[in-house]
Design a protein around this motif. Sequence first.
Motif, PDB file in Angstrom:
ATOM      1  N   ILE A  48       0.819  -1.211   0.000  1.00 42.69           N
ATOM      2  CA  ILE A  48       0.000   0.000   0.000  1.00 42.69           C
ATOM      3  C   ILE A  48       0.852   1.259   0.000  1.00 42.69           C
ATOM      4  N   PHE A  49       1.828   1.331   0.909  1.00 34.35           N
ATOM      5  CA  PHE A  49       2.637   2.538   1.009  1.00 34.35           C
ATOM      6  C   PHE A  49       3.403   2.815  -0.279  1.00 34.35           C
TER       7      PHE A  49
ATOM      8  N   MET B  27       0.040   4.848  -2.065  1.00 28.65           N
ATOM      9  CA  MET B  27       0.132   6.175  -1.452  1.00 28.65           C
ATOM     10  C   MET B  27       1.325   6.948  -2.010  1.00 28.65           C
TER      11      MET B  27
ATOM     12  N   TYR C 157       3.211  12.534   0.260  1.00 28.65           N
ATOM     13  CA  TYR C 157       2.251  12.634   1.361  1.00 28.65           C
ATOM     14  C   TYR C 157       2.760  11.924   2.606  1.00 28.65           C
ATOM     15  N   TYR C 158       3.052  10.626   2.472  1.00 30.72           N
ATOM     16  CA  TYR C 158       3.343   9.867   3.690  1.00 30.72           C
ATOM     17  C   TYR C 158       4.711  10.198   4.276  1.00 30.72           C
TER      18      TYR C 158
ATOM     19  N   ASP D 110       2.092  17.694  -0.303  1.00 30.96           N
ATOM     20  CA  ASP D 110       0.683  17.351  -0.355  1.00 30.96           C
ATOM     21  C   ASP D 110      -0.132  18.454   0.317  1.00 30.96           C
TER      22      ASP D 110
ATOM     23  N   SER E  23      -6.002   6.497   8.143  1.00 30.61           N
ATOM     24  CA  SER E  23      -5.571   5.584   7.074  1.00 30.61           C
ATOM     25  C   SER E  23      -4.123   5.187   7.255  1.00 30.61           C
ATOM     26  N   ILE E  24      -3.263   6.148   7.593  1.00 32.10           N
ATOM     27  CA  ILE E  24      -1.854   5.825   7.822  1.00 32.10           C
ATOM     28  C   ILE E  24      -1.715   5.000   9.079  1.00 32.10           C
TER      29      ILE E  24
END
Length: 245
Positions: A9-10, A14, A18-19, A81, A236-237
């Motif tokens: 996912i990461f 994503m 952002y993360y 972001d 979500s994170i």
Amino acid sequence: MGWESIAGIFMCIMAFNYYCPTLVIAAHQRLEKPAKITEINQIYGKGLKRVKMFLKRNDPLLAKRLLDILESIKSDQKLLDLSVKQDFLLNPSYKQALQCGLLAWMNEILGYYVGLAEDEDPETLKEGEGFLDVVNGGSCAEEWFDSSQNIQSYVAFVIGSLLTTSSLDESYPLPCSMAQKLKLANPRVFANETVNSENQVRIETALMPPVITDKKPLASSAPFDDDLHAEKKTTSILCIMEEPI
């Protein structure tokens, strides 16, 4: 969800822009408010360690991505972001937190390149052995510095930071540490970039070993991997990095 999320996912869904800032900002809160360590801190801390371990081995452009974000913070912020920009408006101190965290991460990668890396956490390595090359190290992020042009981009940024940042600033020890590593990595490129500088004294001072004092210093590598504190980050994170039940 554990390493499957980090590797899937990461990295595939994503956006890095952002993360990465989100995790770094959350991590810095641990330094400012150590008395508020909670379970959420441990989740963010473990998640950031996993992300660093995975990207170091799988993203050959990691060093450039971190530099690009840091340069964007100081200029147009186009690479950030929207949620991160909103964080800056609501909490102005987050901007400094993100700058410190990115510098620390960049300094860590440089440490691997010049052979001055700190040991990785063995417990986290064991947990992720199915997704990491734990035998050979598998690091590819540091190979970006094999190019003189890439080294030069870091040298130019670090020298500029040294000349525009007060020695009393919380982040100042980090560009000093990076300058020392960059000189080791490629003395010729470093010399070419600094030979015409009008601030040779300040640069030479930054290259000197740090003076040990009673004041707790800012860690030269990444001090943002441990227990973390986040006052407002998306669930979500948080769910992505939680341990499986």
